[in-house]
Design a protein around this motif. Structure first.
Motif, PDB file in Angstrom:
ATOM      1  N   VAL A   1       2.903  -2.708   5.662  1.00 55.91           N
ATOM      2  CA  VAL A   1       2.552  -2.382   4.271  1.00 55.91           C
ATOM      3  C   VAL A   1       1.037  -2.218   4.192  1.00 55.91           C
ATOM      4  O   VAL A   1       0.298  -3.066   4.681  1.00 55.91           O
ATOM      5  CB  VAL A   1       3.019  -3.526   3.332  1.00 55.91           C
ATOM      6  N   MET A   2       0.598  -1.124   3.595  1.00 58.67           N
ATOM      7  CA  MET A   2      -0.849  -0.901   3.467  1.00 58.67           C
ATOM      8  C   MET A   2      -1.446  -1.839   2.416  1.00 58.67           C
ATOM      9  O   MET A   2      -0.754  -2.270   1.500  1.00 58.67           O
ATOM     10  CB  MET A   2      -1.124   0.548   3.044  1.00 58.67           C
ATOM     11  N   ARG A   3      -2.744  -2.109   2.543  1.00 59.05           N
ATOM     12  CA  ARG A   3      -3.415  -2.926   1.522  1.00 59.05           C
ATOM     13  C   ARG A   3      -3.746  -2.081   0.290  1.00 59.05           C
ATOM     14  O   ARG A   3      -3.886  -2.595  -0.806  1.00 59.05           O
ATOM     15  CB  ARG A   3      -4.714  -3.510   2.080  1.00 59.05           C
ATOM     16  N   GLY A   4      -3.895  -0.790   0.474  1.00 59.90           N
ATOM     17  CA  GLY A   4      -4.225   0.111  -0.627  1.00 59.90           C
ATOM     18  C   GLY A   4      -3.288   1.306  -0.601  1.00 59.90           C
ATOM     19  O   GLY A   4      -2.157   1.196  -0.129  1.00 59.90           O
ATOM     20  N   ALA A   5      -3.789   2.445  -1.095  1.00 59.20           N
ATOM     21  CA  ALA A   5      -2.939   3.626  -1.232  1.00 59.20           C
ATOM     22  C   ALA A   5      -3.231   4.662  -0.157  1.00 59.20           C
ATOM     23  O   ALA A   5      -4.366   4.793   0.302  1.00 59.20           O
ATOM     24  CB  ALA A   5      -3.178   4.249  -2.600  1.00 59.20           C
TER      25      ALA A   5
ATOM     26  N   TRP B   1       5.970   1.980  -5.413  1.00 52.50           N
ATOM     27  CA  TRP B   1       6.868   0.858  -5.633  1.00 52.50           C
ATOM     28  C   TRP B   1       6.305  -0.347  -4.917  1.00 52.50           C
ATOM     29  O   TRP B   1       5.531  -0.226  -3.962  1.00 52.50           O
ATOM     30  CB  TRP B   1       8.325   1.160  -5.324  1.00 52.50           C
ATOM     31  N   SER B   2       6.676  -1.526  -5.432  1.00 50.39           N
ATOM     32  CA  SER B   2       6.055  -2.771  -4.992  1.00 50.39           C
ATOM     33  C   SER B   2       6.533  -3.171  -3.601  1.00 50.39           C
ATOM     34  O   SER B   2       7.627  -2.801  -3.177  1.00 50.39           O
ATOM     35  CB  SER B   2       6.401  -3.870  -5.994  1.00 50.39           C
ATOM     36  N   ASP B   3       5.704  -3.986  -2.929  1.00 56.13           N
ATOM     37  CA  ASP B   3       6.162  -4.569  -1.668  1.00 56.13           C
ATOM     38  C   ASP B   3       6.841  -5.918  -1.908  1.00 56.13           C
ATOM     39  O   ASP B   3       7.341  -6.537  -0.974  1.00 56.13           O
ATOM     40  CB  ASP B   3       5.000  -4.706  -0.680  1.00 56.13           C
ATOM     41  N   ALA B   4       6.873  -6.386  -3.154  1.00 59.27           N
ATOM     42  CA  ALA B   4       7.561  -7.661  -3.444  1.00 59.27           C
ATOM     43  C   ALA B   4       9.069  -7.451  -3.304  1.00 59.27           C
ATOM     44  O   ALA B   4       9.606  -6.438  -3.749  1.00 59.27           O
ATOM     45  CB  ALA B   4       7.227  -8.115  -4.861  1.00 59.27           C
TER      46      ALA B   4
ATOM     47  N   ARG C   1      -8.442   1.416  -2.142  1.00 56.85           N
ATOM     48  CA  ARG C   1      -8.092   0.361  -3.107  1.00 56.85           C
ATOM     49  C   ARG C   1      -8.796   0.621  -4.428  1.00 56.85           C
ATOM     50  O   ARG C   1     -10.022   0.618  -4.510  1.00 56.85           O
ATOM     51  CB  ARG C   1      -8.457  -1.027  -2.566  1.00 56.85           C
ATOM     52  N   VAL C   2      -7.976   0.868  -5.449  1.00 53.92           N
ATOM     53  CA  VAL C   2      -8.520   1.131  -6.786  1.00 53.92           C
ATOM     54  C   VAL C   2      -8.978  -0.195  -7.370  1.00 53.92           C
ATOM     55  O   VAL C   2      -8.235  -1.178  -7.329  1.00 53.92           O
ATOM     56  CB  VAL C   2      -7.441   1.736  -7.695  1.00 53.92           C
ATOM     57  N   SER C   3     -10.194  -0.220  -7.906  1.00 53.54           N
ATOM     58  CA  SER C   3     -10.637  -1.471  -8.525  1.00 53.54           C
ATOM     59  C   SER C   3     -11.598  -1.181  -9.668  1.00 53.54           C
ATOM     60  O   SER C   3     -11.887  -0.029  -9.975  1.00 53.54           O
ATOM     61  CB  SER C   3     -11.241  -2.409  -7.487  1.00 53.54           C
TER      62      SER C   3
END
Ligand code: AMP
Length: 275
Positions: A125-129, A199-202, A149-151
């Motif tokens: 899973v990537m940390r960002g997009a 979609w979430s990684d949860a 990573r959008v912040s």
């Protein structure tokens, strides 16, 4: 905490990310006033410590002061929800919405597979997009594990209770909806953006969305099976219209506060004839 807000009020970007054996577990970003920094930092640390896929073995939390003269103010996108029968129908709906937004059909299908299989190195899973050219599917991000990573985005303090009330009235008072709406709100204003898929990684959160500048934030009730650890985000861009450096700089560094809602529509059934 609500304080009287002026353009001179100091703002702070608070960012958290947690990992276990190098694997991304959780991340969050807020943009808050000075009086909220400690409480928000503690809340994000608590989230990292209670991460369902934890325990985390590394947690980073950073606080950075932002020049409030540089902050943009904007309205959130419109919100729609499509109810699908199962995640397979959800993925067909996502493909259809991406094509409607201007992504080529092949690239839309490839992006869905990318998230389904893990977009990071070796299916992680990537940390960002991931950043994909909408017409060709070329991947533009330089680090395939981190992505972009959008912040530095959040709700303006006086607008938070209003949005929370409006989302609760629509049955959408889940922190994930609010956070994703804010993130998509920033992404949709980026130069050269065609659409976003997420979609979430949860493992317990199967709802996802397709966002696009002309259609807003379109939730899809299921985009993956429960229990699946994979998820992520893809931003589709128009090339050659974009300057990659300007796009990444906007997504990662431009501070933006949302101070008005879009419309929030009641859920509707996704109809097969939409496809
Ligand atoms: P979440 O919605 O927090 O479950 O995140 C789902 C996926 O979206 C993560 O696995 C990341 O790949 C990606 N992601 C999360 N936060 C960000 C962000 N701030 N910017 C870009 N991508 C993100």
């Amino acid at each position: 905490m609500l304080i009287s807000w002026t353009m001179e009020t100091s703002l702070y970007s608070v960012r958290m990310r947690a990992s276990s054996h190098g694997r991304h577990l959780a991340g969050a970003e807020r943009l808050v006033t000075e009086v909220d920094v400690c409480a928000v930092t503690a809340a994000l640390m608590q989230r990292a410590m209670r991460c369902p896929h934890g325990p985390a073995d590394e947690i980073y939390c950073s606080v950075e002061r932002i020049d409030s003269q540089m902050v943009l103010y904007a309205a959130l996108p419109n919100l729609t929800t499509y109810e699908v029968q199962d995640w397979q129908e959800g993925r067909r709906a996502a493909h259809c919405l991406l094509v409607r937004a201007g992504v080529s059909s092949d690239v839309a299908a490839r992006a869905v597979s990318l998230l389904a299989n893990g977009a990071g190195p070796e299916g992680t899973v990537m940390r960002g997009a991931a950043l994909l050219v909408a017409a060709t599917g070329e991947r533009l991000e330089t680090d395939l594990g981190r992505g972009v990573r959008v912040s530095r985005m959040d709700l303006a303090p006086e607008f938070r209770p209003i949005l929370e009330h409006n989302l609760a009235a629509a049955g959408l008072d889940h922190h994930r909806v609010q956070e994703a709406l804010i993130l998509a709100g920033k992404v949709l204003r980026a130069p050269g953006i065609v659409a976003e898929l997420c979609w979430s990684d949860a493992t317990d959160y199967t709802t996802g969305y397709v966002a696009a500048p002309q259609f807003g934030y379109q939730r899809i009730s299921a985009l993956k099976p429960a229990g699946d650890r994979r998820g992520g985000r893809v931003f589709f861009v128009n090339q050659p219209d974009i300057s990659l450096a300007a796009l990444v700089d906007y997504l990662e560094r431009q501070a933006i506060l949302f101070n008005a809602s879009g419309t929030i529509s009641p859920p509707e059934k996704w109809m097969a004839h939409n496809e």
